[in-house]
Write a protein that holds these residues in place. Structure first.
Motif, PDB file in Angstrom:
ATOM      1  N   THR A   1      -8.901  11.858 -11.908  1.00 45.78           N
ATOM      2  CA  THR A   1      -8.966  10.603 -11.168  1.00 45.78           C
ATOM      3  C   THR A   1      -7.607   9.920 -11.225  1.00 45.78           C
ATOM      4  N   ASP A   2      -7.514   8.773 -10.596  1.00 48.09           N
ATOM      5  CA  ASP A   2      -6.261   8.030 -10.594  1.00 48.09           C
ATOM      6  C   ASP A   2      -5.861   7.616 -12.006  1.00 48.09           C
ATOM      7  N   GLU A   3      -6.854   7.378 -12.875  1.00 48.16           N
ATOM      8  CA  GLU A   3      -6.555   6.828 -14.201  1.00 48.16           C
ATOM      9  C   GLU A   3      -6.836   7.794 -15.342  1.00 48.16           C
TER      10      GLU A   3
ATOM     11  N   ILE B   1       3.985  15.324 -16.903  1.00 49.47           N
ATOM     12  CA  ILE B   1       3.061  15.407 -15.776  1.00 49.47           C
ATOM     13  C   ILE B   1       3.854  15.367 -14.480  1.00 49.47           C
ATOM     14  N   VAL B   2       3.574  16.314 -13.608  1.00 46.72           N
ATOM     15  CA  VAL B   2       4.222  16.399 -12.305  1.00 46.72           C
ATOM     16  C   VAL B   2       3.164  16.171 -11.228  1.00 46.72           C
ATOM     17  N   THR B   3       3.425  15.209 -10.329  1.00 53.38           N
ATOM     18  CA  THR B   3       2.510  14.924  -9.217  1.00 53.38           C
ATOM     19  C   THR B   3       3.249  15.072  -7.906  1.00 53.38           C
ATOM     20  N   THR B   4       2.527  14.869  -6.808  1.00 52.53           N
ATOM     21  CA  THR B   4       3.160  14.929  -5.485  1.00 52.53           C
ATOM     22  C   THR B   4       4.101  13.753  -5.267  1.00 52.53           C
ATOM     23  N   ARG B   5       4.025  12.743  -6.180  1.00 50.21           N
ATOM     24  CA  ARG B   5       4.840  11.534  -5.994  1.00 50.21           C
ATOM     25  C   ARG B   5       5.896  11.382  -7.074  1.00 50.21           C
TER      26      ARG B   5
ATOM     27  N   LYS C   1      -2.960  12.817  -8.096  1.00 48.02           N
ATOM     28  CA  LYS C   1      -2.248  13.836  -7.321  1.00 48.02           C
ATOM     29  C   LYS C   1      -1.448  14.765  -8.232  1.00 48.02           C
ATOM     30  N   THR C   2      -1.980  15.006  -9.430  1.00 44.99           N
ATOM     31  CA  THR C   2      -1.270  15.833 -10.405  1.00 44.99           C
ATOM     32  C   THR C   2      -1.242  17.294  -9.969  1.00 44.99           C
ATOM     33  N   LEU C   3      -0.042  17.868 -10.063  1.00 44.15           N
ATOM     34  CA  LEU C   3       0.144  19.281  -9.750  1.00 44.15           C
ATOM     35  C   LEU C   3       0.245  20.133 -11.009  1.00 44.15           C
ATOM     36  N   ASN C   4       0.969  19.638 -12.014  1.00 45.31           N
ATOM     37  CA  ASN C   4       1.212  20.410 -13.231  1.00 45.31           C
ATOM     38  C   ASN C   4       1.195  19.506 -14.454  1.00 45.31           C
ATOM     39  N   VAL C   5       0.743  20.084 -15.572  1.00 50.96           N
ATOM     40  CA  VAL C   5       0.798  19.409 -16.871  1.00 50.96           C
ATOM     41  C   VAL C   5       1.483  20.356 -17.847  1.00 50.96           C
ATOM     42  N   PHE C   6       2.414  19.839 -18.632  1.00 56.27           N
ATOM     43  CA  PHE C   6       3.149  20.657 -19.591  1.00 56.27           C
ATOM     44  C   PHE C   6       3.117  20.006 -20.973  1.00 56.27           C
ATOM     45  N   PHE C   7       2.927  20.821 -22.003  1.00 53.17           N
ATOM     46  CA  PHE C   7       3.086  20.390 -23.392  1.00 53.17           C
ATOM     47  C   PHE C   7       4.237  21.197 -23.973  1.00 53.17           C
ATOM     48  N   ASN C   8       5.282  20.504 -24.379  1.00 52.71           N
ATOM     49  CA  ASN C   8       6.485  21.196 -24.863  1.00 52.71           C
ATOM     50  C   ASN C   8       6.958  22.229 -23.847  1.00 52.71           C
TER      51      ASN C   8
ATOM     52  N   GLN D   1       0.817  -1.191   0.000  1.00 54.10           N
ATOM     53  CA  GLN D   1       0.000   0.000   0.000  1.00 54.10           C
ATOM     54  C   GLN D   1       0.862   1.257   0.000  1.00 54.10           C
ATOM     55  N   LYS D   2       1.936   1.249   0.799  1.00 54.79           N
ATOM     56  CA  LYS D   2       2.831   2.394   0.833  1.00 54.79           C
ATOM     57  C   LYS D   2       3.502   2.587  -0.517  1.00 54.79           C
ATOM     58  N   GLU D   3       3.846   1.456  -1.149  1.00 59.23           N
ATOM     59  CA  GLU D   3       4.493   1.532  -2.461  1.00 59.23           C
ATOM     60  C   GLU D   3       3.538   2.114  -3.500  1.00 59.23           C
ATOM     61  N   ASP D   4       2.244   1.681  -3.463  1.00 62.44           N
ATOM     62  CA  ASP D   4       1.264   2.196  -4.396  1.00 62.44           C
ATOM     63  C   ASP D   4       1.013   3.679  -4.148  1.00 62.44           C
ATOM     64  N   VAL D   5       0.870   4.069  -2.885  1.00 61.34           N
ATOM     65  CA  VAL D   5       0.585   5.442  -2.537  1.00 61.34           C
ATOM     66  C   VAL D   5       1.699   6.358  -2.989  1.00 61.34           C
ATOM     67  N   GLY D   6       2.915   5.900  -2.962  1.00 57.78           N
ATOM     68  CA  GLY D   6       4.048   6.737  -3.314  1.00 57.78           C
ATOM     69  C   GLY D   6       4.516   6.576  -4.735  1.00 57.78           C
ATOM     70  N   ALA D   7       3.758   5.890  -5.596  1.00 59.48           N
ATOM     71  CA  ALA D   7       4.207   5.606  -6.953  1.00 59.48           C
ATOM     72  C   ALA D   7       4.104   6.844  -7.828  1.00 59.48           C
ATOM     73  N   PRO D   8       5.052   7.061  -8.715  1.00 56.16           N
ATOM     74  CA  PRO D   8       4.995   8.191  -9.638  1.00 56.16           C
ATOM     75  C   PRO D   8       3.946   7.939 -10.716  1.00 56.16           C
ATOM     76  N   PRO D   9       3.561   8.983 -11.467  1.00 52.82           N
ATOM     77  CA  PRO D   9       2.525   8.821 -12.489  1.00 52.82           C
ATOM     78  C   PRO D   9       3.023   7.993 -13.674  1.00 52.82           C
ATOM     79  N   ILE D  10       2.080   7.358 -14.329  1.00 51.98           N
ATOM     80  CA  ILE D  10       2.359   6.586 -15.545  1.00 51.98           C
ATOM     81  C   ILE D  10       1.336   6.992 -16.594  1.00 51.98           C
ATOM     82  N   VAL D  11       1.793   7.334 -17.793  1.00 51.50           N
ATOM     83  CA  VAL D  11       0.898   7.656 -18.909  1.00 51.50           C
ATOM     84  C   VAL D  11       0.951   6.511 -19.907  1.00 51.50           C
ATOM     85  N   THR D  12      -0.216   5.966 -20.213  1.00 46.50           N
ATOM     86  CA  THR D  12      -0.275   4.847 -21.164  1.00 46.50           C
ATOM     87  C   THR D  12      -0.802   5.266 -22.527  1.00 46.50           C
TER      88      THR D  12
END
Length: 413
Positions: free
Chosen positions: A92-94, A119-123, A73-80, A30-41
């Motif tokens: 949401t999470d997904e 994408i920048v998140t808290t994790r 937990k996204t804080l910022n989104v950047f394009f170029n 659970q701690k590992e999931d909570v602290g996981a960085p974002p993934i874009v598919t």
């Protein structure tokens, strides 16, 4: 008896150890999931009908859904590396809904762009290969569609970044070394080729697409031309006079119509007096075979040259030689800018475009025509009347010329 209890205690201890180990393992996961960085598919459009269609490039302004994991937990989104605003309420999470900013740099405006979605998140943060493509150019107007060969014109529109050539009728191409584009990519200045003789659409070729004008340029004779003062419908009774003095209005092509009035008192509605109106015989505005097309498919165009500062009065335009209460009218008052007024002049001949939807009842203030037959009649033919009407406080000096009055397609092909 003691042996029995020892064995039982040992079993209980072993069970407790196993349970504790499982809890620690679950807690670690659970701690590992909570602290996981974002993934874009993948990235898709927000439209549910297109949810199965993914892509890796898009135009600025496109509303998209970024899909993956740990996006809540996204804080910022950047394009170029350009920041994009988003509403975390819909995050949401997904899924992450975001609109690509209209000002996002592209490879055309900034060749060193990263072509990355970040994408920048808290994790932590992640990147995803994603290209922002420049929209194709869009042409909204041309300063003078009947300019003489060698004269300079200005093309207005959008997305002129990356334009490699401008192609005039007759496949006369002018490359980017021979024209200039402003830094906003909204104005392109170019000289008309000296060997231009044909009429037809003007084309603009750019990195991400080609655009053509819906109406022909260099067009002053043929179908849809209502009056050119040379050989097309030059009826003059109760009308302005034809002139061909190139010193008075430089850049003219043969004859033109000359409006010239000065000091008309308020309330004087005698538009038929000399110098105040243009009246023609009926001619075909829209071919009968096309009368079922929408009114919005067509526009009235003409060239105008305003020499003396014009600051009062109205040039009324209507498809009729005899004004009636039911006439469809367009009120041309270029000296009015919103609630302000200016002394309006033109630096030379300029093209005026009036969509046929702008002709309205109630002296130009009512409703647009519901159909072309309502506007023009069952044959698509009608006269044209242009008349100067004084304001209640009178009309100052007006000295201007018009030419090449025509109806053309207003629909992009």
């Amino acid at each position: 008896m003691k042996a029995f209890f020892s064995f039982a205690n040992a079993c209980r201890f072993a069970s407790l150890v196993t349970l504790m180990a499982g809890l620690f393992w679950l807690s670690g996961c659970q701690k590992e999931d909570v602290g996981a960085p974002p993934i874009v598919t993948q990235v898709r459009l927000l439209n549910p009908a297109s949810k199965d269609s993914t892509f890796t490039s898009a135009l600025p302004g496109t509303l998209i859904v970024i899909q993956g994991q740990h996006l809540d937990k996204t804080l910022n989104v950047f394009f170029n590396d350009f920041p994009a605003a988003f509403n975390p309420v819909y995050n949401t999470d997904e899924n992450l809904i975001v609109s690509i900013p209209a000002s996002t740099p592209t490879a055309v405006t900034a060749p060193s762009v990263s072509n990355k979605l970040r994408i920048v998140t808290t994790r932590g943060e992640t990147t995803f290969d994603f290209t922002i493509v420049q929209a194709p150019p869009a042409i909204t107007s041309i300063s003078n569609e009947n300019a003489n060969p060698g004269e300079t014109i200005t093309i207005a529109g959008a997305n002129f970044f990356g334009v490699s050539k401008v192609v005039f009728p007759g496949n006369l191409a002018v490359d980017s070394t021979q024209f200039t584009v402003n830094k906003e990519g909204t104005l392109l200045t170019v000289a008309v080729p000296k060997n231009l003789t044909q009429s037809g659409p003007l084309s603009m070729v750019a990195t991400f697409g080609t655009v053509n004008t819906p109406a022909p340029i260099n067009y002053s004779s043929g179908a849809g031309v209502l009056c050119n003062f040379d050989d097309q419908n030059t009826f003059q009774s109760w009308s302005i006079k034809m002139q061909n003095d190139a010193k008075l209005f430089p850049g003219t092509r043969g004859n033109y119509g000359y409006f010239s009035v000065k000091g008309i008192v308020g309330g004087n509605g005698e538009w038929w007096t000399e110098g105040r109106s243009l009246n023609t015989n009926p001619s075909v505005w829209v071919a009968p075979a096309n009368l079922k097309n929408p009114v919005s498919d067509y526009a009235l165009k003409f060239e105008i040259f305003v020499k003396a500062p014009w600051k009062t009065g109205t040039l009324q335009v209507m498809p009729s030689r005899t004004p009636m209460p039911t006439s469809y009218v367009y009120n041309y008052t270029p000296w009015k800018i919103g609630t302000a007024s200016i002394d309006f002049t033109t630096p030379g001949w300029q093209t005026v475009t009036i969509p046929l939807t702008e002709f309205k009842t109630n002296n130009g203030l009512g409703e647009s025509a519901p159909s072309l037959t309502a506007l023009l009649g069952d044959t698509g033919s009608n006269a044209i009347l242009m008349r100067l009407i004084a304001d209640t406080d009178g009309m100052g000096e007006v000295s201007m010329a018009v030419d090449n009055i025509r109806v053309v397609s207003n629909k992009a092909k």
